[in-house]
Design an enzyme around this catalytic site. Structure first.
Site, PDB file in Angstrom:
ATOM      1  CD  GLU A   1      27.702 -16.228 -17.062  1.00  0.00           C
ATOM      2  OE1 GLU A   1      27.109 -15.865 -18.218  1.00  0.00           O
ATOM      3  OE2 GLU A   1      28.576 -17.160 -17.230  1.00  0.00           O
TER       4      GLU A   1
ATOM      5  CG  HIS B   1      39.020 -18.198 -19.655  1.00  0.00           C
ATOM      6  ND1 HIS B   1      38.817 -17.496 -20.936  1.00  0.00           N
ATOM      7  CD2 HIS B   1      37.959 -18.717 -19.511  1.00  0.00           C
ATOM      8  CE1 HIS B   1      37.846 -17.801 -21.444  1.00  0.00           C
ATOM      9  NE2 HIS B   1      37.069 -18.697 -20.554  1.00  0.00           N
TER      10      HIS B   1
END
Ligand SMILES: Cc1ncc(C[n+]2csc(CCOP(=O)(O)OP(=O)(O)O)c2C)c(N)n1
Lengths: 326, 344
Positions: free
Chosen positions: A62, A131
């Site tokens: 990321e 999530h």
């Protein structure tokens, strides 16, 4: 003008394609965005149309994704970088909070960073606490970032275009819960404007301010309220930075009551900012408690009934409005 | 445990026949200018004129010099908070750098950056990054962009040995390799992080070079105190990147004469180690080498005098320059020049 009924998910690819056709310097990078078409299938078809250099898969890195987007944006490209789930922004937080938004200021305008970070935000799919977070409040508090969160396909396309064309860095929150929802979208190019809220319904008794996947719930709540004789004005904020305070203030001056609806956990959500602006600048127009509907201050559970129990519901929005009015 | 350098692949005192006198003088000029500038910056810091903090690279000048001389004018350079040397080496005028250190309106960032954030877009200085390792991934982006634009620009990204234990270092190298980016990563291994020996906290002897193979890169170690050795390695790595052959990782072994920052005396380091490296000071050693190679002493004296004149002038310029207008604090958050986040 002809219109088409498309899903929020399909609107993503359409919005990105519109901008990639217009401008060769627009690139899309991220994990699984190319051949796989995105884990939420939001980028299907883009690889076929634009080829593997402009639509490119990355490793699970990321920081490298956002770093590449930042360096490229400083030097002439307009990257759209996907961070698969907004929770994962935490793994590249240095880029989000310290590098990308500070560069223009620290260099006194020598560099500008025109990029878009797209990410799937929020709960409702039973994914559990790592999530499912709604984290638009994380982004809103950072000077130098613009923050967008559309609630329907047409807005998604128009705001995507506005985000890509904007000279500043934009975080674009897509609501996971909205991916399968449909909306009418006119043919042809759609270009919207950042920092413009939409008044979805006019009313006289209470102003409801909502964002993203809270908007459809607020629409339902407003209908229930109407049956009970309460006239709600509904504002879809669409964008947190820049914030359309003019529309909010004008509305509360008319209705004299305010309820904000957000998915953020209780502390420091954007609703608190909206409430504080109204308290500071329009308190003499207010006749009832300024009320926030939020998720309680807790991590999100996974089981159907547990997740439903903590997310703002139509009923909670109705109750908050009734309380604000009486 | 602290180890002094025992490597045999360091090439001090080996004259390189492929390096022209012109390049040699350019290298010496860079080393001297950086040295004199930083000595002055230290003095101004002690006088309270340089605010905040400052990180000097006294003793490490040859790395900045070697790479800058090997780079093309439109190439990109990414620095760390220890970035005075790299910023100057790319040709950023001294008054703008000194002005930034003193917080003046004439500073390269108008006083908003300071010593740790020197930037000069015009000279390819893409910023000085104070979060360890962060800029390696950002430098990749500049390299990616130049590749897509077919501009032939090469990115050089400097960082310390401490950065090699940050996740971003590993993400950046893998990413650069799989995308075959035109970039050169340069680890300035000065053996110390702030106050901790890199050897005490690193699983391998050479924090950068020993990890190169993990990313499909060659292991390259160079004597970072030898401007010509650095130049030679830099030229090969930069040419390689420009030719489309992908990234390199260079570990330059060097040493800071002083402490980590400001007035840190650096006395956590063993005296024997300090003495060994002071004896390898790039400035007098390279000067002697140039004399031995037959370079006219007068040419060297002229370079030294010029450097002193420039440093004096930059100091006077910065001292005389106005502070930034306080309204400047409210500019340039956004591309429209302002900082407003709401519409009413
Ligand atoms: C992510 C991060 N952690 C810690 C620090 C604090 N810090 C600043 S400099 C430094 C030492 C870095 O050493 P090295 O990378 O070897 O570079 P050098 O100072 O030797 O040039 C540390 C720990 C920081 N700036 N960023």
């Amino acid at each position: 003008m002809a219109e088409q009924l498309i899903t929020y998910r399909e609107a993503i690819a359409r919005g990105i394609a519109q901008e990639m056709r217009r401008d060769d310097s627009v690139y899309l990078i991220g994990e699984d965005v190319a051949a796989a078409g995105g884990v939420f299938k939001g980028t299907k078809g883009l690889l076929d149309e634009f080829g593997p250099s402009r639509v490119r898969d990355t490793p699970i890195s990321e920081e490298a994704i956002l770093g590449a987007a930042m360096g490229a944006a400083m030097t002439g490209l307009k990257p759209i970088a996907e961070i698969m789930f907004s929770d994962f922004l935490a793994t590249c937080w240095d880029l989000v909070a310290v590098e990308i938004p500070k560069t223009r200021y620290m260099t006194d305008g020598q560099f500008t960073v025109p990029l878009v970070i797209r990410t799937a935000n929020g709960a409702g799919l039973r994914f559990g606490a790592q999530h499912s977070q709604a984290v638009e409040n994380w982004a809103m508090m950072i000077p130098g970032l613009k923050v967008v969160a559309p609630s329907n396909p047409k807005d998604l396309i128009g705001l995507m275009a506005a985000a890509v064309r904007d000279p500043d860095p934009v975080i674009f929150f897509e609501s996971k819960q909205l991916y399968p929802t449909k909306g009418l979208v006119p043919d042809g190019e759609i270009v919207d404007e950042l920092g413009t809220a939409a008044v979805l319904r006019e009313g006289t008794d209470v102003t409801i301010v909502a964002l993203a996947n809270m908007v459809p719930k607020a629409v339902e709540a407003a209908e229930v309220l109407a049956q009970r004789g309460i006239s709600a004005e509904l504002i879809d904020l669409r964008c947190l930075v820049p914030l359309d305070t003019a529309t909010v203030l004008a509305s509360v001056k008319k209705t004299s009551r305010l309820v904000t609806v957000e998915e953020n956990p209780r502390l420091c959500g954007w609703g608190a900012e909206v409430v504080s602006i109204v308290a500071e600048e329009a308190i003499w127009h207010i006749d009832g408690p300024l009320t926030r509907v939020t998720t309680p201050h807790l991590p999100l559970p996974s089981a159907d009934n547990l997740e439903d129990a903590v997310l703002p519901s139509v009923q909670r929005i109705v109750d908050a409005c009734v309380k604000a009015v009486h | 445990m602290t180890t002094t350098d025992t490597h045999t692949d360091l090439t001090t005192d080996v004259a390189n026949p492929t390096v022209s006198t012109e390049v040699r003088l350019a290298l010496y000029r860079q080393v001297v200018r950086i040295r004199r500038f930083e000595e002055r910056a230290y003095k101004l810091f002690m006088q309270g004129l340089v605010k905040g903090t400052s990180h000097l690279s006294l003793g490490m000048e040859a790395v900045a010099a070697g790479f800058a001389v090997a780079q093309r004018a439109d190439d990109y350079t990414f620095c760390t908070y220890r970035g005075h040397a790299h910023t100057l080496a790319r040709g950023t005028p001294m008054p703008g750098v000194m002005g930034e250190l003193l917080g003046r309106a004439t500073g390269v960032c108008g006083g908003k950056g300071g010593s740790m954030h020197l930037t000069s877009a015009e000279h390819g200085v893409m910023g000085s990054y104070a979060i360890i390792g962060a800029h390696l991934v950002i430098a990749n982006g500049a390299a990616w962009s130049s590749k897509e634009r077919n501009s032939g620009q090469v990115t050089v990204c400097f960082f310390g040995d401490g950065a090699t234990n940050i996740g971003a270092f590993h993400e950046a190298l893998n990413f650069a390799k799989i995308w075959e980016l035109p970039i050169v990563f340069v680890c300035e291994n000065n053996l110390w992080m702030e106050y901790t020996s890199i050897h005490d906290v690193t699983a391998v002897e050479h924090p950068a070079a020993d990890r190169a193979a993990a990313y499909g890169l060659d292991s390259i170690i160079v004597d970072g105190n030898d401007p010509e050795a650095v130049y030679d390695v830099a030229r090969r790595a930069v040419d390689r990147a420009r030719a489309g052959a992908g990234p390199s990782l260079v570990e330059a072994k060097t040493y800071r004469h002083g402490g980590h920052s400001r007035a840190d005396p650096g006395d956590y380091r063993p005296q024997e180690e300090v003495d060994t490296w002071l004896a390898r000071d790039p400035m007098p050693n390279y000067r002697q080498r140039l004399v031995d190679l037959g370079v006219e002493e007068s040419a060297l004296v002229a370079i030294e005098d010029d450097a002193m004149t420039d440093v004096d002038a930059a100091t006077e310029d910065a001292k005389a320059a106005p502070a930034p207008d306080s309204q400047a604090a409210f500019t340039n958050v956004w591309a429209d020049g302002g900082y407003s986040w709401r519409n009413s």
